[in-house]
Design a protein around this motif. Structure first.
Motif, PDB file in Angstrom:
ATOM      1  N   ALA A  30       1.254  -0.116   7.501  1.00 53.05           N
ATOM      2  CA  ALA A  30       2.608   0.042   8.054  1.00 53.05           C
ATOM      3  C   ALA A  30       2.617   1.032   9.205  1.00 53.05           C
ATOM      4  O   ALA A  30       3.263   0.797  10.233  1.00 53.05           O
ATOM      5  CB  ALA A  30       3.574   0.488   6.954  1.00 53.05           C
ATOM      6  N   ASP A  65      10.058  -2.400  -2.700  1.00 57.32           N
ATOM      7  CA  ASP A  65       8.848  -2.096  -1.931  1.00 57.32           C
ATOM      8  C   ASP A  65       8.683  -3.046  -0.756  1.00 57.32           C
ATOM      9  O   ASP A  65       8.372  -2.631   0.355  1.00 57.32           O
ATOM     10  CB  ASP A  65       7.603  -2.192  -2.817  1.00 57.32           C
ATOM     11  CG  ASP A  65       7.309  -0.907  -3.557  1.00 57.32           C
ATOM     12  OD1 ASP A  65       8.118   0.037  -3.444  1.00 57.32           O
ATOM     13  OD2 ASP A  65       6.278  -0.852  -4.239  1.00 57.32           O
ATOM     14  N   ASN A  66       8.888  -4.330  -1.030  1.00 58.70           N
ATOM     15  CA  ASN A  66       8.728  -5.324   0.039  1.00 58.70           C
ATOM     16  C   ASN A  66       9.762  -5.121   1.136  1.00 58.70           C
ATOM     17  O   ASN A  66       9.454  -5.277   2.321  1.00 58.70           O
ATOM     18  CB  ASN A  66       8.812  -6.737  -0.526  1.00 58.70           C
ATOM     19  CG  ASN A  66       7.565  -7.111  -1.287  1.00 58.70           C
ATOM     20  OD1 ASN A  66       6.496  -6.561  -1.051  1.00 58.70           O
ATOM     21  ND2 ASN A  66       7.695  -8.036  -2.223  1.00 58.70           N
ATOM     22  N   GLU A  75       0.031   0.338   1.015  1.00 59.04           N
ATOM     23  CA  GLU A  75       0.016  -0.305   2.337  1.00 59.04           C
ATOM     24  C   GLU A  75       0.561   0.601   3.439  1.00 59.04           C
ATOM     25  O   GLU A  75       0.880   0.128   4.534  1.00 59.04           O
ATOM     26  CB  GLU A  75       0.788  -1.611   2.267  1.00 59.04           C
ATOM     27  CG  GLU A  75       0.117  -2.641   1.368  1.00 59.04           C
ATOM     28  CD  GLU A  75       0.847  -3.962   1.346  1.00 59.04           C
ATOM     29  OE1 GLU A  75       1.317  -4.405   2.409  1.00 59.04           O
ATOM     30  OE2 GLU A  75       0.964  -4.545   0.249  1.00 59.04           O
ATOM     31  N   HIS A 125       2.490   4.744  -0.635  1.00 60.98           N
ATOM     32  CA  HIS A 125       2.378   3.316  -0.899  1.00 60.98           C
ATOM     33  C   HIS A 125       0.994   2.835  -0.459  1.00 60.98           C
ATOM     34  O   HIS A 125       0.494   3.255   0.580  1.00 60.98           O
ATOM     35  CB  HIS A 125       3.471   2.546  -0.147  1.00 60.98           C
ATOM     36  CG  HIS A 125       3.603   1.144  -0.594  1.00 60.98           C
ATOM     37  ND1 HIS A 125       2.735   0.154  -0.186  1.00 60.98           N
ATOM     38  CD2 HIS A 125       4.492   0.550  -1.434  1.00 60.98           C
ATOM     39  CE1 HIS A 125       3.089  -0.984  -0.734  1.00 60.98           C
ATOM     40  NE2 HIS A 125       4.153  -0.776  -1.497  1.00 60.98           N
ATOM     41  N   VAL A 163       7.770   5.173   2.704  1.00 60.94           N
ATOM     42  CA  VAL A 163       6.493   4.534   2.392  1.00 60.94           C
ATOM     43  C   VAL A 163       5.364   5.573   2.386  1.00 60.94           C
ATOM     44  O   VAL A 163       4.494   5.557   1.509  1.00 60.94           O
ATOM     45  CB  VAL A 163       6.212   3.383   3.389  1.00 60.94           C
ATOM     46  CG1 VAL A 163       4.778   2.902   3.320  1.00 60.94           C
ATOM     47  CG2 VAL A 163       7.176   2.228   3.151  1.00 60.94           C
ATOM     48  N   LEU A 204       8.605  -2.136   3.197  1.00 62.72           N
ATOM     49  CA  LEU A 204       7.446  -2.472   4.024  1.00 62.72           C
ATOM     50  C   LEU A 204       7.814  -3.385   5.187  1.00 62.72           C
ATOM     51  O   LEU A 204       7.320  -3.189   6.300  1.00 62.72           O
ATOM     52  CB  LEU A 204       6.349  -3.113   3.174  1.00 62.72           C
ATOM     53  CG  LEU A 204       5.565  -2.151   2.301  1.00 62.72           C
ATOM     54  CD1 LEU A 204       4.650  -2.906   1.351  1.00 62.72           C
ATOM     55  CD2 LEU A 204       4.766  -1.177   3.155  1.00 62.72           C
ATOM     56  N   ASN A 214       7.288  -2.188   8.910  1.00 62.44           N
ATOM     57  CA  ASN A 214       6.407  -2.978   9.775  1.00 62.44           C
ATOM     58  C   ASN A 214       7.137  -3.630  10.938  1.00 62.44           C
ATOM     59  O   ASN A 214       6.520  -4.187  11.827  1.00 62.44           O
ATOM     60  CB  ASN A 214       5.699  -4.065   8.962  1.00 62.44           C
ATOM     61  CG  ASN A 214       4.626  -3.510   8.082  1.00 62.44           C
ATOM     62  OD1 ASN A 214       3.935  -2.565   8.448  1.00 62.44           O
ATOM     63  ND2 ASN A 214       4.467  -4.086   6.918  1.00 62.44           N
TER      64      ASN A 214
END
Length: 170
Positions: free
Chosen positions: A39, A3-4, A35, A33, A28, A7, A11
């Protein structure tokens, strides 16, 4: 963590190709997600027009109030083409009129212009007093958009006000 990685790529914090960033935005967004709006907002600010255009498209397709909020914020911040953002907001079917009020107070005449057009097109009658005020805006394009918005809002009380504005030589 996957996930990180997605992202940071979406981003733009991690270097990747334009295609990689676009694919990360798709993943995403399709995975909903938590976030994804952040994003997509960051992607609207991307220097690569392809990434920003994809973010705009994905936000329009989400067609929810959170997406409207991201688009209105981008319009106010001047981070992407205002005509494209306004067109995306206009094509959405979710409630969006309530988000337009702050844009009518914006310092940028471009932002006020697009906000007025959206007020007219979305029937945002809750902002009619602000629209009437902008009929005397210093910027001719804003005055024209205010008159158009009043006409679209269709309040009979504004009829004489609109006709008086048509005599404006500027």
């Amino acid at each position: 963590d996957g996930d990180n990685l997605l992202l940071t790529l979406a981003n733009g914090a991690r270097h990747g190709s334009i295609e990689d960033r676009i694919e990360a935005l798709h993943v995403v967004t399709s995975g909903r997600h938590p976030e994804m709006y952040a994003a997509l907002g960051a992607a609207l600010r991307a220097p690569e027009p392809e990434v920003a255009a994809m973010a705009l498209r994905l936000l329009k397709e989400l067609n929810d109030e959170a997406a409207v909020a991201v688009l209105v914020d981008a319009l106010a911040a001047g981070v992407y083409l205002p005509s494209r953002i306004a067109a995306a907001v206009d094509r959405m079917t979710v409630e969006r009129a309530s988000y337009l009020g702050p844009l009518l107070q914006h310092e940028s005449q471009t932002v006020r212009f697009w906000a007025l057009l959206l007020c007219g097109r979305t029937g945002a009658s809750q902002w009619a007093a602000d629209v009437r005020r902008l009929v005397t805006d210093p910027a001719p394009q804003v005055r024209r958009a205010a008159v158009e918005a009043l006409g679209r809002l269709g309040n009979p009380e504004d009829h004489s006000h609109v006709l008086a504005c048509l005599a404006d030589s500027q």
